[in-house]
Design a protein around this motif. Sequence first.
Motif: not given
Length: 172
Positions: A118-146
């Motif tokens: 693309p003409g310009r590529l911007v990446v926001y990479a968020v460090e995670g706490a939990d990548a095991t199977f299941g749904t829902g974000l950790s509180s630290e990552v959820e706090a960054q969504v907004g």
Amino acid sequence: MTVAARIVVIGVGNEFRHDDGVGWAVIERLRGRGAEHRLPSGTVLETCDGDPGRLLGLWEGAELAVVVDAARNEPSRPGRVHRLVLDGTGQAPAGATSSHGLGLGEAVELSSVLGRLPGRLVVYAVEGADATFGTGLSSEVEAQVGVLVQEVENEIERHGADTAPARPRDAS
């Protein structure tokens, strides 16, 4: 698949691996925004599992591509956000890596070789706490969504200001 959109926002990850779903959560939140937060015409919101070929197809032809993905970094600070910008040089930025086997760096390199960045590529990479199977974000990552939703909107707004045609000066 080629997206001939001016702007594309891509949430990368897997919503069934906890924090790896942060990109999908941002896209979902952007889709749910009201009329007061309308994105410019031609803006495409997509989710992707991180497959480099799919990423190429999603951002090909875009003037601006914004990618939100989970990241691994050592030492890890869950919820920390990294902003990486690539302006057509074809060099993947160093630092946090994608949480996927084949990462964003490989997609950028392949895009560059194929002339499909693309003409310009911007990446926001968020460090995670939990990548095991299941749904829902950790509180630290959820706090960054907004925060990420606001950052994506700001990127799009800045892009619009940077690419807006200059207004002619009043001759009087």
